[in-house]
Design an enzyme around this catalytic site. Sequence first.
Site, short mmCIF file in Angstrom:
data_model
loop_
_atom_site.label_atom_id
_atom_site.label_comp_id
_atom_site.label_asym_id
_atom_site.label_seq_id
_atom_site.Cartn_x
_atom_site.Cartn_y
_atom_site.Cartn_z
N ARG A 321 0.80 -1.23 0.00
CA ARG A 321 0.00 0.00 0.00
C ARG A 321 0.83 1.27 0.00
NH1 ARG A 321 -3.06 -1.25 5.27
NH2 ARG A 321 -2.27 -3.31 4.75
N CYS A 393 -27.46 0.58 5.05
CA CYS A 393 -28.32 0.04 6.11
C CYS A 393 -27.56 -0.96 6.97
CB CYS A 393 -29.56 -0.60 5.50
SG CYS A 393 -30.66 0.61 4.74
#
Length: 465
Positions: A321, A393
């Site tokens: 990364r 949700c």
Amino acid sequence: MAMTHEAGWAHAPGALRGPAWLRQPDDVNALLPQLWSTTARKRDGVLEVGGVPLPELAAVHGTPAYVLDEADFRARARTFRDGFAGYDVYYAGKAFLSVAVARWVAQEGLCLDVCSGGELTVAERAGVPMERVGFHGNNKTVAELERAVTLGVGRIVVDSFDEIERLGTITRELGRSARVMVRVTAGVEAHTHEFIATAHEDQKFGFSIASGAALEATRRVLATDGLELVGLHSHIGSQIFDTAGFEVAARRVLGLHQRVADELSHVMPEMDLGGGFGIAYTSQDEPAEPAHLAAGLTSIVEQECRARGIAVPHLSIEPGRAIVGPAMCTLYRVGTVKQVTLDAGAVRTYVSVDGGMSDNIRTALYDADYSCTLASRGSDAAPVLARVVGKHCEAGDIVVRDEFLPGDIAPGDLVAVPGTGAYCRSMSSNYNHALRPPVVAVVDGASRVIVRRETEDDLLATDVG
């Protein structure tokens, strides 16, 4: 003694103090430079990256959006290339890959690591020289291996006895050869400053050195026509900030390297030490400079080879990364701000944005920490400890668990989260039928889309209903 509450930790007194490393800022508008790409700065409170004010970028490209600092990406690639002079430096395609980024990788002199047929397709389309491509993966399909052999990728990292047999069959049928590395597990697990030699054997990747499987794998590769054994590959973890964990791993991998030479009469010319070097997501992280990491790794390998009386193999590393992670931020627009009263009179400020776990699953998946800043204006309001959440949700749909933001943050404001270049777009999803954001490259005051925003037509293209 830890405070507890029958309704859960969030209701306990002191729940809003945040983690120990998080400090209330003197200036809530200021950036912590170590968290942002090198061109990020604020002018009158407005965040700009690559010379592009992010409110202007939002007006053109919408939100949410991944903002990729091209100059920063290229500079980090060069820093690893130059810091690890004499090594092959492999960019991790799994962190983030697009055709444009693959071209940048090749242009800056790096190699490219892929781990699927899709990533290999990107490399091919970008024109990356195939001899500079490595193919990882613990369960490569026959079709993927056939394509890799046909294209002539520079190395295939084998991960199982089944794969060795499968690859041998493919090379015979195609009348081609394949350069092979054997991935080994050294019994060392590294994460930031901790390393232990315990349960790391219990995972899906690699051949165990301790059990003898790794030596047997090299034996089988050498016995298989069409396979050229070029070296061993080791990977001990990710988000690593120093080279301490590599010392034990290098000793064990070089021990196997020597056994292959002594017992199987084959001197492997190469060795991959892995990498997974860390970046700063928050103020608690302190990444090392590539040149410092290179000096430490080189010293470890040279000392071990000298002690064994063997030549130093040609080395390669995979920064992970560390190249793309800091080069990207994610820009969101605030939709709602809610103060939630907890027990003991505490109030938590929830800042809901127009993205969430569909564009950054790492907070929910890994309990990862991120920072953020108000990007569209300056503020004189006192800082409040806030939680930035998404629109999905799920109660666990959290983007930034704890951060100080101005107390007057309001719907319509823009917030930006740094350090999202690695794995955020790669692991994004259409959860709740969300549309994945674009990746917008910025450089020299201009922006361009390198991965466009998904549309509802894209979303429904595979729904044959």
